[in-house]
Scaffold this active site. Structure first.
Site, short mmCIF file in Angstrom:
data_model
loop_
_atom_site.label_atom_id
_atom_site.label_comp_id
_atom_site.label_asym_id
_atom_site.label_seq_id
_atom_site.Cartn_x
_atom_site.Cartn_y
_atom_site.Cartn_z
N SER A 62 -66.03 26.82 59.31
CA SER A 62 -65.00 27.66 58.68
C SER A 62 -63.61 27.48 59.28
O SER A 62 -62.64 27.97 58.72
CB SER A 62 -65.41 29.14 58.67
OG SER A 62 -65.12 29.77 59.88
N THR A 81 -71.74 28.51 61.59
CA THR A 81 -72.76 28.37 62.64
C THR A 81 -74.09 28.94 62.18
O THR A 81 -75.15 28.46 62.59
CB THR A 81 -72.27 29.09 63.91
OG1 THR A 81 -71.11 28.41 64.37
CG2 THR A 81 -73.31 29.09 65.01
N THR A 100 -67.94 32.19 61.59
CA THR A 100 -67.27 33.37 62.17
C THR A 100 -65.77 33.15 62.37
O THR A 100 -65.01 34.11 62.44
CB THR A 100 -67.88 33.74 63.54
OG1 THR A 100 -67.67 32.66 64.45
CG2 THR A 100 -69.35 34.07 63.45
N ASP A 101 -65.35 31.88 62.47
CA ASP A 101 -63.98 31.63 62.92
C ASP A 101 -62.91 32.15 61.97
O ASP A 101 -61.87 32.64 62.41
CB ASP A 101 -63.77 30.12 63.17
CG ASP A 101 -64.39 29.68 64.48
OD1 ASP A 101 -64.87 30.55 65.24
OD2 ASP A 101 -64.39 28.46 64.76
C1 SIN Z 1 -67.48 28.33 61.91
O1 SIN Z 1 -66.65 29.23 61.90
O2 SIN Z 1 -67.85 27.73 60.88
C2 SIN Z 1 -68.03 27.83 63.21
C3 SIN Z 1 -68.12 28.91 64.23
C4 SIN Z 1 -69.05 30.01 63.87
O3 SIN Z 1 -69.53 30.18 62.75
O4 SIN Z 1 -69.31 30.82 64.81
#
Ligand code: SIN
Length: 318
Positions: free
Chosen positions: A66, A20, A99-100
């Protein structure tokens, strides 16, 4: 910026993998309807005026959401990070990521790169096009930590908090303040460009498999099964039939496992599959080990335990 001894600051290399933080949305007010991993690492640096003029290099390794992180990307990332960290002029490496699965990548790097310099992951909960994106500040803070005298190990910097990579947990699916360090607590804080340490920087040896990871396509399959009300033995049996060589059961409470899954896990063990039990609770892990219980993953979360078991099986297979 000078280092504290007045010597020229070292280079920080930024490795982009997507997420993100590199995401864009058609509507600036949208925090969920966006595409992750659109922008390259150069664009992320260009969006932070405070970083201009600093000795930075940017490299885009991937543009992944991710949730689609894969083992081949992990190996490329670990190789690239290790390459740059070995350069004498490099002070540290920053990885921009989604973040995932941040905590999984952090744990993998912690066990395979185990760096003596800072390897700092950062991410964002809001896309780069948001009215108030969190990515630029997080990137600035991550670079600050990568240049901080004495900083070392795999770290994650989000919301001004520096977590040890091995303690990182994603706790919230939407809010900017989405991460914690579990029972360990944070390593440091970043306040107006200053790093305030709260405990020692993380240091741990790499896993024995780190030097013989080889081609990720040849890695043994390790899956996670969650224990829950009404759990079915068929979920374990099916994974074993599909080639799993390792299983982590995300148990209830202190790592307890539904009787249906326990029976299937014993069958899997008899077939040579390595089965560990972790806890699906957010904090605490598994304490103690009753004699008749499956091997415990201790304080590791189920996703960390999966990485650890994977490395154990890779080491045993080489
Ligand atoms: C991801 O993990 O690539 C999408 C969600 C995020 O980064 O918060």
């Amino acid at each position: 910026m000078q280092s504290t001894d007045g010597s020229p600051p070292g280079v920080v290399v930024i490795l982009g993998t997507g997420g993100t933080i590199a995401g864009t949305a058609a509507n600036a007010a949208s925090h969920v309807g966006y595409q992750a991993g659109v922008l390259g690492a150069d664009a992320l640096v260009a969006a932070v005026p405070a970083l201009q003029g600093w000795p930075l290099e940017a490299e885009t390794l991937a543009r992944l959401d991710s949730c689609d992180m894969d083992h081949a990307t992990w190996v490329r990332l670990a190789d690239r990070a290790a390459f740059h960290l070995a350069r004498p002029e490099v002070a540290g490496v920053v990885v921009t990521h989604g973040t995932d699965t941040l905590e999984e990548t952090a744990y993998f790097l912690h066990r395979t790169v185990a760096p003596a310099k800072p390897l700092v992951l950062t991410a964002a909960m809001r896309p780069a096009t948001a009215l108030s994106p969190d990515g630029p500040q997080n990137l600035f803070d991550a670079v600050t930590v990568a240049r901080a005298p004495g900083a070392r190990g795999v770290l994650a910097v989000l919301g001004g908090v520096v977590h040890a990579g091995a303690s990182l947990r994603k706790l919230h699916g939407y809010r900017v303040d989405a991460f914690g360090s579990g029972d360990e607590g944070p390593v440091a804080l970043v306040e107006d460009g200053q790093v305030r340490t709260l405990r020692g920087w993380p240091a741990a040896p790499a896993h024995a498999a780190a030097t013989r990871l080889g081609d990720a396509a040849t890695w043994p399959v390790v899956d996670i099964v969650t224990s829950h009300a009404g759990a079915r033995a068929a979920s374990v049996d099916a994974l074993v039939a599909a080639g799993a060589r390792g299983l982590v059961i995300a148990g209830t409470g202190n790592g307890s496992v539904h009787a249906e899954l326990s029976g299937a896990a014993r069958r899997a063990q008899s077939a040579g599959v390595c089965v560990w039990r972790a806890s699906r609770c957010l904090l605490g892990g598994v304490v103690g080990a009753p004699a008749d219980a499956l091997p415990s993953a201790g304080t590791l979360t189920p996703v960390q335990a999966r990485v650890e078991l994977l490395l154990e099986l890779i080491a045993a297979s080489r």
